[in-house]
Design an enzyme around this catalytic site. Structure first.
Site, PDB file in Angstrom:
ATOM      1  CB  SER A 216     -63.729 -24.240 -27.325  1.00  0.00           C
ATOM      2  OG  SER A 216     -64.742 -23.537 -28.011  1.00  0.00           O
ATOM      3  CB  THR A 217     -65.572 -25.245 -22.317  1.00  0.00           C
ATOM      4  OG1 THR A 217     -65.153 -26.594 -22.066  1.00  0.00           O
ATOM      5  CG2 THR A 217     -66.569 -24.830 -21.246  1.00  0.00           C
TER       6      THR A 217
ATOM      7  N   GLY B  87     -69.239 -24.520 -26.716  1.00  0.00           N
ATOM      8  CA  GLY B  87     -70.248 -25.445 -26.183  1.00  0.00           C
ATOM      9  C   GLY B  87     -71.372 -24.692 -25.485  1.00  0.00           C
TER      10      GLY B  87
ATOM     11  CD  GLU C   1     -65.135 -34.931 -26.474  1.00  0.00           C
ATOM     12  OE1 GLU C   1     -64.442 -34.152 -25.784  1.00  0.00           O
ATOM     13  OE2 GLU C   1     -64.750 -35.462 -27.514  1.00  0.00           O
TER      14      GLU C   1
ATOM     15  CB  CYS D 280     -60.824 -32.918 -25.666  1.00  0.00           C
ATOM     16  SG  CYS D 280     -61.204 -34.476 -26.421  1.00  0.00           S
TER      17      CYS D 280
HETATM   18  P1  NAI Z   1     -64.203 -24.137 -31.587  1.00  0.00           P
HETATM   19  O1  NAI Z   1     -64.945 -24.689 -30.428  1.00  0.00           O
HETATM   20  O2  NAI Z   1     -64.414 -22.719 -31.962  1.00  0.00           O
HETATM   21  O3  NAI Z   1     -64.488 -25.022 -32.898  1.00  0.00           O
HETATM   22  C1  NAI Z   1     -65.022 -26.316 -32.920  1.00  0.00           C
HETATM   23  C2  NAI Z   1     -66.135 -26.402 -33.963  1.00  0.00           C
HETATM   24  O4  NAI Z   1     -67.168 -25.505 -33.584  1.00  0.00           O
HETATM   25  C3  NAI Z   1     -65.724 -25.997 -35.376  1.00  0.00           C
HETATM   26  O5  NAI Z   1     -66.413 -26.799 -36.318  1.00  0.00           O
HETATM   27  C4  NAI Z   1     -66.228 -24.572 -35.477  1.00  0.00           C
HETATM   28  O6  NAI Z   1     -66.484 -24.175 -36.789  1.00  0.00           O
HETATM   29  C5  NAI Z   1     -67.495 -24.640 -34.662  1.00  0.00           C
HETATM   30  N1  NAI Z   1     -67.955 -23.370 -34.105  1.00  0.00           N
HETATM   31  C6  NAI Z   1     -67.221 -22.313 -33.696  1.00  0.00           C
HETATM   32  N2  NAI Z   1     -68.016 -21.317 -33.272  1.00  0.00           N
HETATM   33  C7  NAI Z   1     -69.289 -21.749 -33.396  1.00  0.00           C
HETATM   34  C8  NAI Z   1     -70.559 -21.173 -33.107  1.00  0.00           C
HETATM   35  N3  NAI Z   1     -70.674 -19.939 -32.601  1.00  0.00           N
HETATM   36  N4  NAI Z   1     -71.676 -21.910 -33.367  1.00  0.00           N
HETATM   37  C9  NAI Z   1     -71.575 -23.153 -33.859  1.00  0.00           C
HETATM   38  N5  NAI Z   1     -70.390 -23.740 -34.154  1.00  0.00           N
HETATM   39  C10 NAI Z   1     -69.265 -23.049 -33.928  1.00  0.00           C
HETATM   40  O7  NAI Z   1     -62.660 -24.389 -31.299  1.00  0.00           O
HETATM   41  P2  NAI Z   1     -61.414 -23.637 -31.983  1.00  0.00           P
HETATM   42  O8  NAI Z   1     -61.681 -22.171 -32.052  1.00  0.00           O
HETATM   43  O9  NAI Z   1     -61.067 -24.318 -33.223  1.00  0.00           O
HETATM   44  O10 NAI Z   1     -60.289 -23.924 -30.898  1.00  0.00           O
HETATM   45  C11 NAI Z   1     -60.237 -23.121 -29.730  1.00  0.00           C
HETATM   46  C12 NAI Z   1     -59.962 -23.969 -28.512  1.00  0.00           C
HETATM   47  O11 NAI Z   1     -61.013 -24.880 -28.343  1.00  0.00           O
HETATM   48  C13 NAI Z   1     -58.727 -24.843 -28.582  1.00  0.00           C
HETATM   49  O12 NAI Z   1     -57.569 -24.136 -28.232  1.00  0.00           O
HETATM   50  C14 NAI Z   1     -59.077 -25.885 -27.578  1.00  0.00           C
HETATM   51  O13 NAI Z   1     -58.790 -25.438 -26.285  1.00  0.00           O
HETATM   52  C15 NAI Z   1     -60.555 -26.061 -27.723  1.00  0.00           C
HETATM   53  N6  NAI Z   1     -60.907 -27.212 -28.566  1.00  0.00           N
HETATM   54  C16 NAI Z   1     -61.309 -28.360 -27.958  1.00  0.00           C
HETATM   55  C17 NAI Z   1     -61.575 -29.471 -28.721  1.00  0.00           C
HETATM   56  C18 NAI Z   1     -62.010 -30.747 -28.105  1.00  0.00           C
HETATM   57  O14 NAI Z   1     -61.786 -31.791 -28.687  1.00  0.00           O
HETATM   58  N7  NAI Z   1     -62.673 -30.727 -26.979  1.00  0.00           N
HETATM   59  C19 NAI Z   1     -61.398 -29.482 -30.169  1.00  0.00           C
HETATM   60  C20 NAI Z   1     -61.040 -28.204 -30.719  1.00  0.00           C
HETATM   61  C21 NAI Z   1     -60.784 -27.129 -29.924  1.00  0.00           C
END
Ligand code: NAI
Ligand code: MG
Length: 500
Positions: A252-253, A256, A273, A307
């Site tokens: 997620s952004t 990110g 990404e 994404c």
């Molecule tokens: P997220 O961004 O929280 O998770 C993605 C990865 O980041 C996972 O491995 C997670 O464990 C890790 N992560 C989460 N918080 C972190 C932190 N503070 N420090 C380091 N790593 C961390 O995404 P989430 O909660 O699974 O999904 C939420 C929204 O994010 C989705 O609804 C979607 O809009 C977006 N998303 C976008 C993706 C893409 O491919 N660009 C993929 C997954 C989610």
């Protein structure tokens, strides 16, 4: 703990999900230092598949130490680039040998249709390793002639080296669990780095199985370490770690931005990404036999959990009804079911959290005045299914038009030929992808040039290839993955200057 997965699956998948899972640090399969575990769920039924170690700061420390040692003093750096490439190639081969097993594991843990995982996720992952294997021997510097105006007459010999960055942390999401691991591991390894990979907590299984293949391929210990755990703990520790030289993130952004902040401590290199809200534009002169199923596929592929999903569909007003109804018809006829059922065209969303998030967006859209001409709600009462949904009567300010929903939900809006609709398409904080459907080549390329997006698809959508760079403008991220472009993200340039 181990439960019967409850589906007919390959023996290897049953065996893998029934053994207690461990994570890979320094070539060994270990429990978390805390001894804690967490469950991974089958999203089609909302039931626990198995438990995996809950890695945290201490485990990340251990993994980073292993990666550092492997980078500085292990055999990895002494391998010829040809041998390095061969190892990466072998990993691609091993994936293909286990294609069916990985397809089923992905379908079970993520919920995606097994036929999709079989046709796309696993072959694309293998191809990523094969493609990057070839780059291991082709990473080169340049020789450069110097002028140095304040040293008239002096002669120099100068050149650049492209060296690995060092220890790389990679944090990946759950939408393409294996493929995201491949997108990150393959270039990182081709460039000679060592890696600590943290899979998403929702889908840790295929990465752990990939770890076994990494061992089987013969990578030296510590070159790839895989730590399962939550984002806020294990992920955060990796992003902030002072002995990590680079962090690569997909997700997620919102996270990110947290990663970019965490990287500040030691100014590690960052590639991101992130999210998208990609416009998909259908002109009246498009071949509707291609454009209508194409527009449906652009959003409904992987249940909209892409994404780059074409989530804002803009249709020229003269063909609006035809296209909107065509996409809606496709939505209504989609067969929803568990990923492991062969006839399933769309599986569940990955988690309860995503179910709540996506249905929350639907509620917000309806409250703000949007209407669904297909779908619009949760499907069934077991698992995390959402009906493929087509929303009309939206306005540019609505949350469903502005924010990434990450589910099978598309908004369809008309535009007129006179209007600056490219401005409307670009009216977003994101810039990951865009689609254009037309038979007019000039119009197609003019529009492609005007769109602020990292990838523009013309008369196709969701085409991914190891050779085609992927990444975002604006808040969709930093840097590019895939192609030779990604190697910039995994190498440092060293300038060497000699006075002759
Ligand atoms: P997220 O961004 O929280 O998770 C993605 C990865 O980041 C996972 O491995 C997670 O464990 C890790 N992560 C989460 N918080 C972190 C932190 N503070 N420090 C380091 N790593 C961390 O995404 P989430 O909660 O699974 O999904 C939420 C929204 O994010 C989705 O609804 C979607 O809009 C977006 N998303 C976008 C993706 C893409 O491919 N660009 C993929 C997954 C989610
Ligand atoms: Mg999150």
């Amino acid at each position: 703990m181990a439960i019967d997965v409850g589906y007919r699956v390959e023996d290897e998948v049953r065996a893998f999900t029934q053994q207690p899972k461990r994570m890979l640090i320094n070539g060994e399969w270990v429990e978390a230092a805390s001894g804690k575990t967490f469950p991974t769920y089958d999203p089609a039924r909302g039931k626990v598949i198995t438990e995996v170690p809950e890695g945290d700061k201490e485990d990340i420390d251990r993994a980073v130490r292993a990666a550092r040692q492997a980078f500085e003093t292990g055999p990895w750096r002494r391998l010829t680039t040809s041998d390095r490439g061969r190892l990466i190639w072998k990993l691609g081969d091993l994936l293909l040998e286990h294609l069916e097993e990985f397809a089923e594991l992905e379908a079970l843990d993520n919920g995606k249709p097994v036929q999709v995982a079989r046709a796309a996720d696993v072959p694309l992952s293998a191809d990523m390793f094969h493609y990057m294997a070839g780059w291991a021997t082709k990473i080169e510097g340049n020789t450069i002639s110097l002028n140095v105006p304040y040293m008239p007459g002096a002669e120099f010999f100068a050149y650049t080296l492209r060296e690995p960055v060092g220890v790389v942390g990679q944090i990946i999401p759950w939408n393409f669990p294996l493929l995201m691991a491949a997108w990150k591991l393959a270039p990182g390894l081709a460039a000679g780095n060592t890696i600590v990979l943290k899979p998403a907590e929702q889908t840790p299984l295929s990465a752990l199985r990939l770890g076994e293949l990494i061992q089987e391929a013969g990578f030296p210990n510590g070159v790839v370490n895989i730590v399962t755990g939550y984002g806020e703990t294990a992920g955060a520790a990796l992003a902030a770690h002072h002995d990590v030289d680079k962090i690569a993130f997909t997700g997620s952004t919102e996270v990110g931005k947290i990663i970019a902040g965490a990287a500040r401590g030691n100014l590690k290199k960052v590639s991101l990404e992130l999210g998208g809200k990609s416009p998909n534009i259908v002109y009246a002169d498009a071949d509707m036999e291609v454009a209508i199923p194409g527009a449906a596929g652009a959003i409904f592929f992987n249940h909209g959990q892409c994404c780059c999903a074409g989530s804002r569909l803009y249709v020229e007003d003269t063909v609006f009804d035809q296209v909107a109804e065509g996409v809606a018809k496709q939505a209504r006829s989609t067969e929803l079911g568990p990923g492991l059922s062969e006839s399933t065209q769309m599986g569940p969303l990955v988690s309860e959290e995503q179910l709540q998030r996506v249905t929350g967006y639907l509620d917000s859209g309806f409250q703000e005045g949007a209407h669904a001409i297909a779908g619009g709600k949760r499907h069934g009462d077991q698992g995390y299914f959402v009906e493929p949904t087509v929303l009309v009567d939206t306005t540019p300010e609505m949350k469903v038009v502005r924010e990434e929903i990450f589910g099978p939900v598309v908004t369809v809006s008309p535009f007129s030929r006179e209007e600056d609709f490219v401005g409307r398409a670009n009216d977003t904080i994101f810039g990951l992808a865009a689609g254009i459907w037309t038979r007019d080549l000039s119009k197609a390329h003019r529009t492609a040039a005007a769109l602020k997006a990292g990838t523009v698809y013309i008369n196709c959508y969701n085409v991914f290839d190891a050779a085609l760079p992927f990444g975002g403008y604006k808040q969709s991220g930093w840097g590019r993955e895939m192609g030779h472009e990604v190697l910039e993200q995994y190498t440092e340039v060293k300038s060497v200057c000699t006075k002759l």
